[in-house]
Each structure stands twice: as C-alpha cells, then as structure tokens.
Design a protein around this motif. Structure first.
Motif, PDB file in Angstrom:
ATOM      1  N   LYS A   1      -0.946  -2.970   3.638  1.00  0.00           N
ATOM      2  CA  LYS A   1      -0.660  -4.127   2.784  1.00  0.00           C
ATOM      3  C   LYS A   1       0.822  -4.121   2.431  1.00  0.00           C
ATOM      4  O   LYS A   1       1.345  -3.131   1.915  1.00  0.00           O
ATOM      5  CB  LYS A   1      -1.505  -4.082   1.511  1.00  0.00           C
ATOM      6  CG  LYS A   1      -1.395  -5.331   0.639  1.00  0.00           C
ATOM      7  CD  LYS A   1      -2.247  -5.187  -0.616  1.00  0.00           C
ATOM      8  CE  LYS A   1      -2.143  -6.413  -1.511  1.00  0.00           C
ATOM      9  NZ  LYS A   1      -2.887  -6.248  -2.784  1.00  0.00           N
ATOM     10  N   VAL A   2       1.508  -5.220   2.729  1.00  0.00           N
ATOM     11  CA  VAL A   2       2.932  -5.352   2.447  1.00  0.00           C
ATOM     12  C   VAL A   2       3.185  -6.744   1.882  1.00  0.00           C
ATOM     13  O   VAL A   2       2.807  -7.749   2.485  1.00  0.00           O
ATOM     14  CB  VAL A   2       3.790  -5.135   3.710  1.00  0.00           C
ATOM     15  CG1 VAL A   2       5.266  -5.307   3.389  1.00  0.00           C
ATOM     16  CG2 VAL A   2       3.533  -3.761   4.317  1.00  0.00           C
ATOM     17  N   LYS A   3       3.808  -6.807   0.710  1.00  0.00           N
ATOM     18  CA  LYS A   3       4.146  -8.071   0.058  1.00  0.00           C
ATOM     19  C   LYS A   3       2.937  -8.977  -0.103  1.00  0.00           C
ATOM     20  O   LYS A   3       3.009 -10.194   0.068  1.00  0.00           O
ATOM     21  CB  LYS A   3       5.256  -8.793   0.832  1.00  0.00           C
ATOM     22  CG  LYS A   3       6.557  -8.018   0.898  1.00  0.00           C
ATOM     23  CD  LYS A   3       7.629  -8.758   1.661  1.00  0.00           C
ATOM     24  CE  LYS A   3       8.913  -7.943   1.731  1.00  0.00           C
ATOM     25  NZ  LYS A   3       9.987  -8.629   2.483  1.00  0.00           N
ATOM     26  N   GLY A   4       1.795  -8.384  -0.412  1.00  0.00           N
ATOM     27  CA  GLY A   4       0.587  -9.157  -0.679  1.00  0.00           C
ATOM     28  C   GLY A   4      -0.210  -9.542   0.548  1.00  0.00           C
ATOM     29  O   GLY A   4      -1.305 -10.101   0.429  1.00  0.00           O
ATOM     30  N   ASN A   5       0.315  -9.264   1.745  1.00  0.00           N
ATOM     31  CA  ASN A   5      -0.386  -9.597   2.982  1.00  0.00           C
ATOM     32  C   ASN A   5      -0.972  -8.351   3.624  1.00  0.00           C
ATOM     33  O   ASN A   5      -0.371  -7.269   3.578  1.00  0.00           O
ATOM     34  CB  ASN A   5       0.574 -10.266   3.976  1.00  0.00           C
ATOM     35  CG  ASN A   5       0.899 -11.694   3.580  1.00  0.00           C
ATOM     36  OD1 ASN A   5       0.026 -12.458   3.196  1.00  0.00           O
ATOM     37  ND2 ASN A   5       2.175 -12.054   3.653  1.00  0.00           N
ATOM     38  N   TYR A   6      -2.137  -8.530   4.241  1.00  0.00           N
ATOM     39  CA  TYR A   6      -2.788  -7.426   4.949  1.00  0.00           C
ATOM     40  C   TYR A   6      -2.305  -7.386   6.390  1.00  0.00           C
ATOM     41  O   TYR A   6      -2.079  -8.425   7.014  1.00  0.00           O
ATOM     42  CB  TYR A   6      -4.303  -7.580   4.887  1.00  0.00           C
ATOM     43  CG  TYR A   6      -4.849  -7.397   3.496  1.00  0.00           C
ATOM     44  CD1 TYR A   6      -5.148  -6.123   3.013  1.00  0.00           C
ATOM     45  CD2 TYR A   6      -5.036  -8.492   2.646  1.00  0.00           C
ATOM     46  CE1 TYR A   6      -5.627  -5.946   1.718  1.00  0.00           C
ATOM     47  CE2 TYR A   6      -5.511  -8.325   1.359  1.00  0.00           C
ATOM     48  CZ  TYR A   6      -5.805  -7.051   0.899  1.00  0.00           C
ATOM     49  OH  TYR A   6      -6.272  -6.870  -0.376  1.00  0.00           O
TER      50      TYR A   6
ATOM     51  N   PHE B   1      -1.018  -8.466  13.131  1.00  0.00           N
ATOM     52  CA  PHE B   1      -1.717  -9.613  12.537  1.00  0.00           C
ATOM     53  C   PHE B   1      -1.519  -9.537  11.030  1.00  0.00           C
ATOM     54  O   PHE B   1      -1.900  -8.544  10.399  1.00  0.00           O
ATOM     55  CB  PHE B   1      -3.216  -9.573  12.878  1.00  0.00           C
ATOM     56  CG  PHE B   1      -3.491  -9.450  14.359  1.00  0.00           C
ATOM     57  CD1 PHE B   1      -3.621 -10.578  15.152  1.00  0.00           C
ATOM     58  CD2 PHE B   1      -3.616  -8.203  14.956  1.00  0.00           C
ATOM     59  CE1 PHE B   1      -3.868 -10.471  16.511  1.00  0.00           C
ATOM     60  CE2 PHE B   1      -3.866  -8.075  16.312  1.00  0.00           C
ATOM     61  CZ  PHE B   1      -3.993  -9.216  17.096  1.00  0.00           C
ATOM     62  N   ILE B   2      -0.942 -10.582  10.429  1.00  0.00           N
ATOM     63  CA  ILE B   2      -0.507 -10.539   9.028  1.00  0.00           C
ATOM     64  C   ILE B   2      -1.038 -11.752   8.276  1.00  0.00           C
ATOM     65  O   ILE B   2      -0.874 -12.899   8.722  1.00  0.00           O
ATOM     66  CB  ILE B   2       1.027 -10.509   8.934  1.00  0.00           C
ATOM     67  CG1 ILE B   2       1.597  -9.360   9.768  1.00  0.00           C
ATOM     68  CG2 ILE B   2       1.491 -10.402   7.489  1.00  0.00           C
ATOM     69  CD1 ILE B   2       3.097  -9.424   9.955  1.00  0.00           C
ATOM     70  N   GLY B   3      -1.675 -11.508   7.147  1.00  0.00           N
ATOM     71  CA  GLY B   3      -2.159 -12.629   6.327  1.00  0.00           C
ATOM     72  C   GLY B   3      -3.134 -12.143   5.268  1.00  0.00           C
ATOM     73  O   GLY B   3      -3.253 -10.952   4.985  1.00  0.00           O
ATOM     74  N   HIS B   4      -3.854 -13.066   4.679  1.00  0.00           N
ATOM     75  CA  HIS B   4      -4.890 -12.748   3.710  1.00  0.00           C
ATOM     76  C   HIS B   4      -5.910 -13.894   3.686  1.00  0.00           C
ATOM     77  O   HIS B   4      -5.576 -15.025   4.079  1.00  0.00           O
ATOM     78  CB  HIS B   4      -4.294 -12.507   2.317  1.00  0.00           C
ATOM     79  CG  HIS B   4      -3.569 -13.706   1.762  1.00  0.00           C
ATOM     80  ND1 HIS B   4      -2.248 -13.975   2.047  1.00  0.00           N
ATOM     81  CD2 HIS B   4      -3.998 -14.717   0.965  1.00  0.00           C
ATOM     82  CE1 HIS B   4      -1.885 -15.097   1.437  1.00  0.00           C
ATOM     83  NE2 HIS B   4      -2.922 -15.568   0.783  1.00  0.00           N
TER      84      HIS B   4
ATOM     85  N   SER C   1       0.831  -1.210   0.000  1.00  0.00           N
ATOM     86  CA  SER C   1       0.000   0.000   0.000  1.00  0.00           C
ATOM     87  C   SER C   1       0.865   1.259   0.000  1.00  0.00           C
ATOM     88  O   SER C   1       0.665   2.169   0.801  1.00  0.00           O
ATOM     89  CB  SER C   1      -0.927  -0.008   1.217  1.00  0.00           C
ATOM     90  OG  SER C   1      -0.188  -0.149   2.405  1.00  0.00           O
ATOM     91  N   ILE C   2       1.850   1.314  -0.895  1.00  0.00           N
ATOM     92  CA  ILE C   2       2.648   2.518  -1.093  1.00  0.00           C
ATOM     93  C   ILE C   2       2.838   2.722  -2.589  1.00  0.00           C
ATOM     94  O   ILE C   2       2.607   1.809  -3.396  1.00  0.00           O
ATOM     95  CB  ILE C   2       4.033   2.434  -0.407  1.00  0.00           C
ATOM     96  CG1 ILE C   2       4.874   1.313  -1.018  1.00  0.00           C
ATOM     97  CG2 ILE C   2       3.899   2.271   1.085  1.00  0.00           C
ATOM     98  CD1 ILE C   2       6.338   1.358  -0.581  1.00  0.00           C
ATOM     99  N   SER C   3       3.252   3.932  -2.953  1.00  0.00           N
ATOM    100  CA  SER C   3       3.511   4.216  -4.359  1.00  0.00           C
ATOM    101  C   SER C   3       4.877   3.672  -4.761  1.00  0.00           C
ATOM    102  O   SER C   3       5.746   3.426  -3.918  1.00  0.00           O
ATOM    103  CB  SER C   3       3.459   5.725  -4.602  1.00  0.00           C
ATOM    104  OG  SER C   3       4.446   6.371  -3.819  1.00  0.00           O
ATOM    105  N   LEU C   4       5.047   3.494  -6.062  1.00  0.00           N
ATOM    106  CA  LEU C   4       6.333   3.047  -6.596  1.00  0.00           C
ATOM    107  C   LEU C   4       7.286   4.235  -6.712  1.00  0.00           C
ATOM    108  O   LEU C   4       6.891   5.325  -7.142  1.00  0.00           O
ATOM    109  CB  LEU C   4       6.147   2.405  -7.966  1.00  0.00           C
ATOM    110  CG  LEU C   4       5.382   1.076  -7.992  1.00  0.00           C
ATOM    111  CD1 LEU C   4       5.049   0.678  -9.428  1.00  0.00           C
ATOM    112  CD2 LEU C   4       6.181  -0.024  -7.319  1.00  0.00           C
TER     113      LEU C   4
END
Length: 762
Positions: free
Chosen positions: A713-718, A673-676, A481-484
C-alpha cells in the motif's frame, strides 16, 4: 425577386500533408495540410498548432507525406516554434523508446522535450551595468554627501564594468536597491541582455590541473581513439578501480572527439557530481569550446535557452543527469555514462527508460562512441562483455601507485547481548552498537592527524520507526504499508513514501502506555551521537533533509573540500564519484537493511555500494582504511567487497542468476496494478494475468502469478505485481502494448509496465 447564383466549389490545391501527433496522453495521429507559406519551415519535429474538434490543439509533426488534394483535411494554423524542437535523430530515438519500454510515442516525446520548450518559454532578461558615459571620477571622489553604499557600488563598477545586475548583490554584498538607485540617478546605465544560465561554482580548486597519463591510461586512450574513428563503434565498458583516473581518461577522449568537430555528452547519476566534473572539464578546455550543464535544479526558462543553444550548435560539451540523454545534438560523437551501474539512471515515471541503455541505443543510431565507466559495472554490462557486445577497457591500478584502502569488517552480533543488558528505560536505544569501539578508535586516530572522515548510512532522519515499549506496537503510516520514521528536528513522524507527517503521540494508541523506543538509526542520530563522542569535531550532514535549498549541496561540498569540516555523515549522495584527497577513513555504519531487501538485485547493489563508499578513502597521498559494521559479516557481498574482488563476486552472482533465469540471462518485466479497493485490484490483476499468459507465455517467456507487492500500500493505493522473464523483450513489449495500453479507463485502475526494472519495491 433577387436572383440566386450557384458557384461550384473550387478544387483544393495540392499541398503537402503533415502527420501530427497531438500533445495528449495517448498516441493520437491526425493528418493536416501544410499551408504553402509554411512549406519551407515545417519539417519533422516541428511543434504546430492545429484545429481540433471545437477548438485548437498542439502537436509534433512526426511524418510528412507527399502532396495530395482533399476537401476533408484541415490546415495547420501556425508554427509554434521557429525551429524544429525534435530533430529527426531524436524522433527516431523516441520511437525506439516507445516500442521497447511499452509506452506511447507521445509520452516518450514529452519526456524528451522539457515543458518549457513545448511552451516556448523565452529566456529571462538581465541588465548589463556599466558607468554612465559622462561619469567624472574627480567629481565622484570629491562628493561627500553620497551614501556610503553608493560610493562602494560606484567604486566596484568603475573597476569591474560591465557587470550583470543579477550577480552584483551576491558578489559585492551591496543590496539590489542601491544598484537600482545608481540607474535612476543616471550614474550607471543598463543594457538589456539574456540572463546567464547558473553554472556550478568552483568546489575542488586543487583538481583542475592536467594529470600525466599512466601506461594503463595511455593504452586505454589509444584503444578509445581507434574505436572513435570507426563509423559504427562498439560501446566500451571502462572498468577501472576507484581512483584509477577514469575522469582524466574521459577528458582526453573528449579532446579527441572535439578535434573531429563533433559534440560530447557526459551523463552522471546524481546532481551532486556535476559541480566537480564541471570544474575539472571547464579548466581543461579553452574559450573556443562551450560547456552546458543540465539537471532538474535549473529553471524552465534556463532549460529552454540551453535547449535552443544545443539546437543551434552553440554547445560543444554537455554535462547532465539522466534526461540530458535527449539533448538535441546534431553531430554527437561521444557519449560518456559515468557510474553506469547506478540505478539513478532509471526513470521511475512513465516512460520508464534506463538512461544508460538509451545512451547505448542513441550511440548506435547516430554512430557515436559510448563509454560506460564504473568501478563496479552492472551485471548486465559485464554480461555484454562476455557476449562480445561491448569492448572492455580496464584500469586495474590507482594513479600514482596509491593502494586500495584496507577494509575491516566489524561483527555487530557479538555486541547484541551486551547492548541488551545495558539498555535503560530511555526511549533511545543504547548507542554502543551505533558506533563500535573499533570505529570510534579509528575516528579518534584520524581526527588527531587532522584528516577527514566519511560515515555512510542509508537512511535519513533520526530513527526508522517508533515502537511502544509495552505492547510492541509500531506506528504505521495511514497511507502506506511502512512505519513512520522519526525526525528529531523538527520533532515529527514522517513517511518517506507519501510525505505524511504527524507529531509524536503522548501515549500508545493501543495500550495507552507512555514509553516508546526509537528503533533503527538514521543520519540525524549518527550526527548527534558523534557530536557527543567528539565534541570538538566539526560535523557536516548531507541528506535530502539538509540539502533541499538551492545551492546547499554545492556549498556543503565546497566547505568539506576546503577542510572546514572533519566528519561528513551522509546517505548514498556521498557514496559515489566524489574525490576528497584528505579523506583517510570511511565508516559504513550499517549495510544490512540494503542486503536483505526482497529484490534479486539486493546483493549486487550492496556490493556496489560497499566498494563505491570504500573508494572515497585514500584517494590522496594518505593511505586509507574502511570499517564496515554488520550483523551478516560472512555475506558474499561483504566478503568480496572486503577484498575488492569484483570478478569473484560477478562469477558467483551470475551463477545464481542463471540458475533462476534472472537478468542478465533473461530480461525482466514488472507489471504493477495500482488502485483501490484491494479486491478490485486483485481481480483485474488475475484477469489480465490470464490474458497475458495466453498471448506471451512460452518456452522463451516465463510468466509468474500476481501477488501483493512488497510495499502493498502506497499513498492510499493497493499494489499488486506480476513478474515476467523473457528472452525477446521487444516482441513481448509489443504484445503487452496491445493488451494493456489505452484500456486503463475500462478497468478503473492503473496498470504500469516496467521493462528492465531496477527496484522491485517501487
């Protein structure tokens, strides 16, 4: 018919029992008999191989029980290492880490033990070259048919033998195959020896001479010596302004410790600081003392070799980064934590220990004196002074009566209107606000005097985001959830969290417009703009993009110290600890991004960064100055830093923290808490929060409500997070262990507990 005989089982002999912690992700303790032939060699901390289920496993002996007799216990198969890899003092420290930081004992031990030590990797072998015994110089001189390089190699070896084969190509410029030819022809012989650990190369040759102690330093040293003689010394906070001679005081304290036949550990927050400290310390101690250097850039075999040297009492002084706190010293007398305020001492992976706090605990457990040094101490350390947990030693003046640099704050808001009027259709924003006219004029003045400049900006790359000029769409990372961020060399968009990369799109994916703006600035953009403003200036850029290759950092520091460059542009790696006597100007291109992060420590970190970067200026005979560019010129962190007023800032910040029950008055705990998918993460966060509140919430513990993390969101995980504040952190940590540890598989997501978090965004 063959007769059958029945033999009753022989009673098993009485043997000592070892409680073995299996090398696993979770704490799994099993008891095994110690075979008689290994009774004398297996001790606490031994690494052993044991039978387990249908195969074998490895583990660490964490307890030895009295002799007993049993038919149920299996026997240890073999000893993996000849000597204990975890001394009892280190095992005790790891037990405390497991209890305090809410992690398993095995994870603490795995953090303490390098993988190469657990795998028992042997040090690499090297050849020590010398001339053949029958080598005849006269024949050599009359030989005309020999290859030119071979003649050069033999001439060098004749003057400098014996020499290590691994070092010869770099020292002489003669390829390795030439040296191998000499070996094959019998002109040289090689003796097998252990490969030397790579040590930092000299960078600051003008800083190796002892300095005369000032009155302040002498009084401080006298206090340190008195405390060092106590059986249980209280930690010392060495609060000294930048350039006050803290390193010189460290060296004198080391001398006192070594005369007591004890060992010294010096911790630094960044690898960049090790070469300079290594050189200064090495030059001050004769060959009777042995130094070691520990950080992540030395190889696994080198770490294993150094670990065994420390275990064998062959290292007197160890300089290293965070993980060096686990060095297996047996008689540690002094632990120095330089730049103790730095968040780099905090481990971001499990176990999430803080190197400074672990150092304090290790000093307490082993009776070693701990010195915490900083020009901008953390609020936690200063609060411990107010509570009489630490002793305070102050150095209020720079050495040789040098003045602190004058700080000028440049208000960038008044340029906003002008820059918007001048903006063109060019994708790159007007660079007038990147380097203000005041800073530009100051740079020109210093360049004219042949002095050096450091420019600091806390962002690498060219720009922080790419925006469509028409619809305003900012290209995001698909995984985070950041810009490139845009990197001009190579021309790519890159995510600084997950390292996702893509090319720059031809058109906007939303409105199909082809015009883009590159928002924000990074080191690459500053470097490019400076080269346009000052075409004759020699510019060096230091960030994680340019310093990736092994040895690149040392080479860059050496080149700048030798004045091969005029301007150094860098991120936070140039902000601390480095001492360049010809730097007279420091420019802080921007500090606003750090100031306004959603973190209660943002103001403290900004203030520390400002003072630390400012402290790089005027450290020699040349008076220094600092320019700070900002759009929030009246922020307390900037104003207090402008006047070098640490105590004023601390008083105000402590009042703010006390009102909100923030550290250091309460201890912070962050549960992530990290996952999807996101719905599952939110459900588990809510359910666990309810259970946590039932068990720990009271007048001494404040439990918040779960919410999406700032970086959701980081590396596809919430990511969801729960923030706790408590007074009795050890008690809360134990209850959290009961609730959370070993239950992740049941939930199907990661639950991460961070005691004393230093960065709420990670």
């Amino acid at each position: 018919m063959e007769q059958e005989f029945f033999f009753p089982p022989c009673p098993s002999p009485q043997l000592f029992v070892a409680r073995v912690l299996l090398d696993n992700k979770r704490d799994f303790l099993l008891d095994y008999f110690i075979p008689e032939e290994l009774e004398q060699v297996i001790t606490l901390g031994s690494y052993v191989r044991v039978p387990f289920k249908h195969g074998f496993g490895r583990g660490i002996v964490v307890e030895i029980l009295e002799k007993q007799q049993s038919d149920r216990l299996k026997i240890i198969t073999r000893l993996e290492n000849q000597q204990p890899v975890v001394p009892p003092n280190l095992l005790k420290l790891c037990r405390w880490i497991a209890d305090y930081y809410c992690c398993t004992l095995i994870s603490a031990l795995q953090a303490a033990l390098p993988q190469s030590v657990r795998s028992d990797i042997k040090p690499k072998q090297d050849l020590l070259l010398t001339l053949a015994t029958d080598f005849n110089p006269m024949v050599f001189q009359n030989e005309h048919k020999r290859a030119k390089k071979e003649i050069e190699a033999l001439a060098y070896l004749q003057k400098n033998h014996p020499a290590r084969l691994s070092e010869l190509p770099q020292k002489t410029g003669i390829p390795r195959n030439i040296w191998n030819k000499l070996l094959r022809k019998g002109l040289a012989i090689g003796l097998l020896t252990e490969k030397k650990n790579p040590l930092p190369q000299p960078i600051f040759p003008n800083q190796t001479q002892p300095q005369h102690l000032t009155d302040e330093q002498s009084q401080a040293l006298q206090f340190i010596e008195t405390e060092m003689l106590k059986p249980k010394p209280k930690p010392i906070l060495l609060f000294g302004v930048t350039g006050s001679g803290k390193t010189e005081l460290y060296i004198h304290a080391m001398e006192r410790c070594l005369t007591q036949k004890k060992q010294v550990l010096l911790l630094v927050p960044e690898i960049a600081l090790t070469p300079q400290l290594w050189e200064r310390i090495k030059s001050r101690f004769d060959s009777s003392y042995t130094l070691g250097c520990w950080h992540s850039r030395i190889s696994r075999a080198e770490k294993a070799h150094l670990w065994n040297q420390i275990l064998s009492d062959k290292i007197d002084i160890l300089i290293g980064t965070r993980s060096a706190i686990f060095a297996p010293f047996r008689s540690l007398g002094l632990i120095i934590v330089d730049e103790e305020h730095e968040s780099s001492f905090k481990q971001e992976e499990n176990p999430r220990y803080h190197g400074r706090d672990v150092a304090v605990m290790r000093g307490r457990l082993e009776g070693a004196l701990v010195i915490l040094g900083s020009a901008t101490p953390s609020l936690e350390s200063y609060y411990n002074i107010l509570n009489a947990k630490y002793n305070l030693v102050e150095l209020k003046k720079r050495v040789e009566a040098r003045r602190l640099p004058q700080v000028t704050v440049i208000d960038q808001r008044r340029r906003k209107k002008n820059s918007s009027e001048k903006e063109t259709k060019n994708a790159f924003l007007n660079t007038e606000e990147l380097i203000s006219s005041e800073l530009k004029e100051a740079i020109e003045k210093r360049l004219g005097k042949k002095e050096q400049i450091i420019l600091y900006i806390n962002h690498r790359g060219y720009s922080s985001s790419l925006q469509c000029s028409s619809c305003g769409y900012v290209l995001p990372c698909p995984n985070c959830s950041i810009s490139l961020s845009y990197h001009k060399i190579p021309a790519i968009l890159n995510c600084h969290l997950c390292n996702y990369s893509s090319s720059v799109p031809i058109q906007c994916p939303i409105c199909k417009d082809r015009n883009f703006k590159f928002l924000g600035s990074g080191t690459e953009k500053v470097e490019e703009y400076l080269s346009q403003l000052f075409p004759s200036a020699r510019i060096l850029r230091m960030d994680s993009d340019t310093m990736r290759k092994k040895g690149a950092l040392e080479q860059a520091l050496r080149a700048f110290s030798q004045r091969n460059f005029d301007i150094l542009v860098g991120t936070q790696m140039v902000a601390k600890g480095l001492d360049f006597p010809y730097v007279s100007l420091v420019g802080i291109v921007s500090i606003d991004t750090l100031l306004h992060l959603p973190d209660f420590r943002a103001s403290e970190k900004s203030f520390q960064q400002l003072l630390q970067v400012s402290g790089r200026s005027g450290r020699g005979s040349i008076e220094g100055e600092v320019y700070v560019q900002t759009r929030t010129p009246y922020h307390p962190a900037i104003q207090f830093a402008r006047h070098h007023d640490y105590l004023g800032f601390v008083d105000q910040e402590l009042e703010f923290r006390k009102t909100l029950s923030y550290p250091p008055f309460y201890r912070a705990i962050m549960i992530r808490f990290i996952g999807h998918p996101e719905e599952k993460v939110k459900y588990v966060a809510d359910a666990l929060t309810k259970e946590i509140k039932e068990k720990v919430e009271n007048s001494l513990t404040l439990v918040g409500t779960p919410s999406p993390a700032p970086l959701s969101k980081v590396k596809g995980n919430y990511h969801y997070q729960l923030f706790l504040r408590c007074l009795k952190v050890m008690e809360v940590s134990q209850k959290l262990r009961e609730i959370i540890l070993d239950r992740e598989e049941k939930w199907g997501i990661i639950v991460r507990v961070d005691i004393d978090p230093q960065d709420l965004l990670k």
